[in-house]
Design a protein around this motif. Sequence first.
Motif, short mmCIF file in Angstrom:
data_model
loop_
_atom_site.label_atom_id
_atom_site.label_comp_id
_atom_site.label_asym_id
_atom_site.label_seq_id
_atom_site.Cartn_x
_atom_site.Cartn_y
_atom_site.Cartn_z
N ARG A 293 0.81 -1.22 0.00
CA ARG A 293 0.00 0.00 0.00
C ARG A 293 0.84 1.27 0.00
O ARG A 293 0.56 2.20 0.74
CB ARG A 293 -0.94 0.04 1.22
CG ARG A 293 -1.75 -1.21 1.46
CD ARG A 293 -2.99 -1.29 0.63
NE ARG A 293 -3.82 -2.42 1.05
CZ ARG A 293 -3.80 -3.62 0.47
NH1 ARG A 293 -3.01 -3.86 -0.57
NH2 ARG A 293 -4.58 -4.58 0.92
N SER B 225 1.32 3.13 -2.74
CA SER B 225 0.64 4.02 -3.69
C SER B 225 1.54 4.54 -4.81
O SER B 225 1.12 5.40 -5.57
CB SER B 225 -0.09 5.17 -3.01
OG SER B 225 0.82 6.13 -2.52
N CYS C 263 6.75 -0.57 -8.56
CA CYS C 263 6.26 -1.33 -7.41
C CYS C 263 7.43 -1.87 -6.58
O CYS C 263 8.26 -2.62 -7.07
CB CYS C 263 5.37 -2.48 -7.85
SG CYS C 263 4.79 -3.45 -6.45
S1 SF4 Z 1 3.26 0.04 -6.13
FE1 SF4 Z 1 3.04 -2.11 -5.50
S2 SF4 Z 1 3.14 -2.08 -3.26
FE2 SF4 Z 1 2.79 0.02 -3.92
S3 SF4 Z 1 0.52 0.26 -3.85
FE3 SF4 Z 1 1.05 -0.33 -5.94
S4 SF4 Z 1 0.90 -2.57 -5.93
FE4 SF4 Z 1 0.98 -1.93 -3.79
#
Ligand code: SF4
Lengths: 505, 219
Positions: free
Chosen positions: A346, A348, A402
């Motif tokens: 999470r 973001s 990510c």
């Molecule tokens: S970048 Fe990856 S860890 Fe961060 S909110 Fe998006 S899916 Fe989740």
Amino acid sequence: MSTFLGMPATRAGRGPSPDAAPGTLGGVGRPEDPLHWGATFPHAAKAALANEQLRRNLGNATSTIRSKRARVVGEVPDWEALRDAGSAIKTDVMARLPELLEALERNVTARGGVVHWARDAAEANRIVAGIVREKQADEVVKVKSMATQEIGLNEALAEEGIAAVETDLAELIVQLADDMPSHILVPAIHRNRTEIRDIFLERMADAPPDLTDVPHELAMAARAHLRRKFLSAKVAISGANFAVADSGTLAVVESEGNGRMCLTLPETLITVMGIEKLVPTYRDLEVFLQLLPRSSTGERMNPYTSLWTGVTPGDGPQEFHLVLLDNGRTKVLADEAGRSALHCIRCSACLNVCPVYERVGGHAYGSVYPGPIGAILTPQLTGEKSDLPYASTLCGACYQVCPVKIDIPSILVELRAREVELAGSSPDAADRVWKAAMKAASYAMADGARFRRAARLPRALRAISRHGVIRRLPFPGSLWTRSRDLMEPPRQTFRDWWAEREDDR
Amino acid sequence: MSDARTEILSRIRTALGSSTPEPGTVSTAVPREYRSLGDHAPGAAEVLDLLVDRLEDYKARVHRVTAADLPALLARLLAEVPASSVVVPAGVEGAWLGALADVEVRTDSREAPLSATELDGIDAVVTAARVAVAETGTIVLDGEPDQGRRAVSLVPDVHVCVVRTDQVVQTVPEAVRLLDADPGRPQTWISGPSATSDIELDRVEGVHGPRTLHVALVS
Ligand code: SF4
């Protein structure tokens, strides 16, 4: 194998559009189902695109945060090694989930905590309300938490006559305006300073009447408003960023100090946590406490991180309850292709780099989980048919940023394929579906200078297609054309498609 | 109908199917190619300079002093507030406060805690620290008697944190290794004063936590 990336031409509506619900100061109002509200994505997106103010706010906010993130990530020489470790730790967690949950339970209990298990939102809400009632509290303070938003805890407590006060500044703004968050991390990203001042003046009884819209003044008004509540609260409710199985330690990462207030001052603390939030060992925190702050707020470290293990006699809450929440997570786990959505921490980052999110904002996704991660996680959690997997251009930016390397584009493609299979389309229907797709995919970028390059992608794809089928994309697209063919994108623009579609009605 | 615990665990086992590994085995080898050590030893000049730079970048105020000069520094910082009262955890060295004039000193411990309302009426707090991380500008308190209960370093508006130079490590993994000896202690990781970026992503220092963070770096 061929996979169609198309958006089915017609979707069942999800009830009336909640735009500017009465009494919400221009917000969207509080939905019944936090994972499924508002118009379908195309409709909500269209409305959002027409809102100039929203687009300006979002554009400013996401570009600021993107450059901050890029700067602090660039300063870490072993960033990729940290991502590899983070991804592998999470894979290991999912594979050993039963054993690790049992270890967590054992360790929290040994340190004086009480562990509860909740199969779904209703059960979790019942457990929390029961504890609060037992403490005879009619008001609780809350730290921003995605899990409690997902289960609609505040609304459930309100029905029991318990007021849940959000203490994160942005959450407070959203709550006062009777609105919904539009970003995982900066929930009021859709509001500018003047709107925030107006919300405070209208809804915060103790706001100074001469309040200006200078952010510092607004923050101080919130400080004064909440301090009394912190000092007198008997019960606090939080989420958790991480839970360490082998020590029973919980972690909350925050900036303002409202988290520390909630986690420290009240006598009773209730933490609601998704069952996927585990890490096996205390040492694993050295990976995630590096990955998370740089990815989310673009800081080397967030101002405050609190770690606690059960109850510490004489220091902090003397009663600690941990609620372990399933609410669809085991459904996601059962899906081997989509399982890695549970690795999400999470942060973001994927929202902030997403050209679609930047244009339409969080509300268009109709879920507390917006953006690229929401587009895969929401339909997997609910198990319902959804148009969210189409809310993407598949440009791959989300995967690149990510911190735990969730391959969101591949999961989106997989989910789309299933939707089409579900629809049992004839080749004709499939073709129609496909045609709608790439247009939808590029719509958010149709008039954006910044994403001109990305918007050219469909054209570039056409150039490499043979007989309308693309068998091999250049890297990184090759990663997912390895096992599937892509249909050639259409010539028509989204606008043309949209006009046509509206004419058909 | 089974209870929630049994049912969730069984749903997980079903979801994982045959891929559930034997308990106790790490199913996936976790590559740990990242740096677990900095380039410089704890307390090295480069590490200290980096810490100061990072702390100041996030608006903490840093003061480098010798142990002999610490009491005078603390007296000056509290006079600057101006603080008429200060709270210290019971384990803080008495000598630190030897130069204070006209400041009421309150002591707090797990055994004899002050209430939150009492703490709210106190102007400043002085604590020690457990470890500091230079690369991220982070100071960790772990609740031991010289660092105090978590509420003590939270409620007063000015926090003066005393860090010894030999407590400063370069990287996060070095600090975690140290803290791993007692993971059950309540920890607070502090990186600058409290802050929010919730309004148009404009950083505002000082929301609910102490609005001023002084770090006395003692050699
Ligand atoms: S970048 Fe990856 S860890 Fe961060 S909110 Fe998006 S899916 Fe989740």
